[in-house]
Design an enzyme around this catalytic site. Sequence first.
Site, PDB file in Angstrom:
ATOM      1  N   ARG A 114       8.223   3.446 -10.005  1.00  0.00           N
ATOM      2  CA  ARG A 114       8.447   2.243 -10.736  1.00  0.00           C
ATOM      3  C   ARG A 114       7.774   1.806 -11.241  1.00  0.00           C
ATOM      4  O   ARG A 114       7.317   2.857 -12.906  1.00  0.00           O
ATOM      5  CB  ARG A 114       6.513   1.831  -9.747  1.00  0.00           C
ATOM      6  N   HIS A 141       8.909  -4.726  -3.867  1.00  0.00           N
ATOM      7  CA  HIS A 141       8.058  -4.905  -3.486  1.00  0.00           C
ATOM      8  C   HIS A 141       8.829  -3.934  -1.931  1.00  0.00           C
ATOM      9  O   HIS A 141       8.289  -4.582  -1.065  1.00  0.00           O
ATOM     10  CB  HIS A 141       7.003  -5.329  -4.155  1.00  0.00           C
ATOM     11  N   GLN A 144       4.695  -3.069  -0.002  1.00  0.00           N
ATOM     12  CA  GLN A 144       4.300  -3.348   0.093  1.00  0.00           C
ATOM     13  C   GLN A 144       4.533  -4.514   1.223  1.00  0.00           C
ATOM     14  O   GLN A 144       3.713  -4.578   2.267  1.00  0.00           O
ATOM     15  CB  GLN A 144       3.908  -4.455  -0.818  1.00  0.00           C
ATOM     16  N   ASP A 235       0.688 -14.411  -5.116  1.00  0.00           N
ATOM     17  CA  ASP A 235       0.850 -13.199  -6.407  1.00  0.00           C
ATOM     18  C   ASP A 235       0.742 -13.793  -7.126  1.00  0.00           C
ATOM     19  O   ASP A 235      -0.062 -14.675  -7.359  1.00  0.00           O
ATOM     20  CB  ASP A 235       1.500 -12.723  -5.925  1.00  0.00           C
ATOM     21  N   CYS A 275      -1.204  -9.387  -2.355  1.00  0.00           N
ATOM     22  CA  CYS A 275      -1.088  -7.961  -2.338  1.00  0.00           C
ATOM     23  C   CYS A 275      -2.103  -7.066  -4.016  1.00  0.00           C
ATOM     24  O   CYS A 275      -2.056  -6.008  -2.980  1.00  0.00           O
ATOM     25  CB  CYS A 275       0.478  -8.078  -3.465  1.00  0.00           C
ATOM     26  N   ARG A 303      -0.790   0.012   3.182  1.00  0.00           N
ATOM     27  CA  ARG A 303      -0.326   0.617   2.082  1.00  0.00           C
ATOM     28  C   ARG A 303      -0.316   2.263   2.551  1.00  0.00           C
ATOM     29  O   ARG A 303       0.624   2.733   2.452  1.00  0.00           O
ATOM     30  CB  ARG A 303      -0.496   0.852   1.237  1.00  0.00           C
TER      31      ARG A 303
HETATM   32  N1   CP Z   1      -0.158  -4.156  -4.262  1.00  0.00           N
HETATM   33  C1   CP Z   1       0.159  -2.984  -4.877  1.00  0.00           C
HETATM   34  O1   CP Z   1       1.170  -2.878  -5.368  1.00  0.00           O
HETATM   35  O2   CP Z   1      -0.964  -2.916  -5.514  1.00  0.00           O
HETATM   36  P1   CP Z   1      -1.399  -1.605  -7.845  1.00  0.00           P
HETATM   37  O3   CP Z   1      -0.026  -2.755  -8.389  1.00  0.00           O
HETATM   38  O4   CP Z   1      -2.636  -1.488  -7.670  1.00  0.00           O
HETATM   39  O5   CP Z   1      -0.493  -0.585  -6.673  1.00  0.00           O
HETATM   40  N1  NVA Z   2       3.813  -9.357  -8.975  1.00  0.00           N
HETATM   41  C1  NVA Z   2       3.046  -8.076  -9.549  1.00  0.00           C
HETATM   42  C2  NVA Z   2       2.955  -7.454  -7.793  1.00  0.00           C
HETATM   43  C3  NVA Z   2       1.701  -6.426  -8.385  1.00  0.00           C
HETATM   44  C4  NVA Z   2       1.612  -5.322  -7.186  1.00  0.00           C
HETATM   45  C5  NVA Z   2       3.728  -7.755  -9.754  1.00  0.00           C
HETATM   46  O1  NVA Z   2       5.186  -7.306 -10.023  1.00  0.00           O
HETATM   47  O2  NVA Z   2       3.054  -7.657 -10.871  1.00  0.00           O
END
Ligand code: CP
Ligand code: NVA
Length: 318
Positions: A114, A141, A144, A235, A275, A303
């Site tokens: 990540r 993502h 997701q 989101d 999400c 997930r």
């Molecule tokens: N939706 C999602 O990716 O959540 P987190 O940021 O908690 O991993």
């Molecule tokens: N768009 C958001 C998604 C978090 C799961 C971010 O990147 O912070």
Amino acid sequence: MAAIPHGVAAVLSPLKGRDFLSSSDFTSQQTIALLELATQLKKGERRIDLGNRVLGLIFTKASTRTRVSFQVAIARLGGQTVDLNPTVTQLGRGEPLEDTARVLSRFCDSLAVRTFDQEELVNYAKWASIPVINALTDLEHPCQALADFLTLQEALGTLEGHTLAYVGDGNNVAHSLMICGALLGVNVRIGSPVGFEPLPEVVAKARELSVAGAKIELSNDPYETVRGANAVYTDVWASMGQEEEQDVRQESFKHFCLDKKLFTEASPNAIVLHCLPAHRGEEISAEVMESASSRIFEQAENRLHVQQALLAALLGGL
Ligand code: CP
Ligand code: NVA
């Protein structure tokens, strides 16, 4: 949904050893088969033991769902994770990624990364000799999106020909929804304020990959976006790394809150997706989030199931 011609294992076996950096890395049939395997795992119809494989977690951004669901997914497959947070490894002191990736490939069987820049993820995949998984970048993502479409499939029974409306920022989540939706034959509409549309190259990629006539449509009108849709998704307005833009974005997005008035435009049995994490009163009202139409917590649970299927496929456990 299109039938899987040769069974789940045969369709997924070419994924052994592959990376998952973008929703576009897998074919339509492979994406369908991953959802099928996730369903089998979720229902307990299938058990897979990979035999003590190790998944390295390199997370430079915060995470609850992605981190924990990967930890539990690999544990259920008989393996374990190691936490390679850059603040506690030599990465944080400037050890080159190409050295780190090659060393970790000798200890781990897969890496979930990540980070901010998709190029950094691509570089991990270039230097690692083990599967690298996108656990969220600024661009996409993809894990997701798999969970999102599994949730939609559970709610509707089928996917092809249905419409998912996403209202909000044309961000990483929107990008993977467009590509994954296109591969699954789902129409995806993205409704964003002017200046916050998804990237044109990602829209073009989704349209190029579209099957079964799935349409990828953009709008700057949230009501037009939601009208008649089978699912309405939103989101956060400011993603991780954009915290300083929060105030400006709040003004730009003020007409894009998924509240009861907007949700009423959707199809009568439409579901609500997010999400998470969510900001109640900003991109979604508390009323809509807690309504009977919400499948947000089923979506979060999924997930785990899709990532278990993904790990089993990439690590060749089928
Ligand atoms: N939706 C999602 O990716 O959540 P987190 O940021 O908690 O991993
Ligand atoms: N768009 C958001 C998604 C978090 C799961 C971010 O990147 O912070």
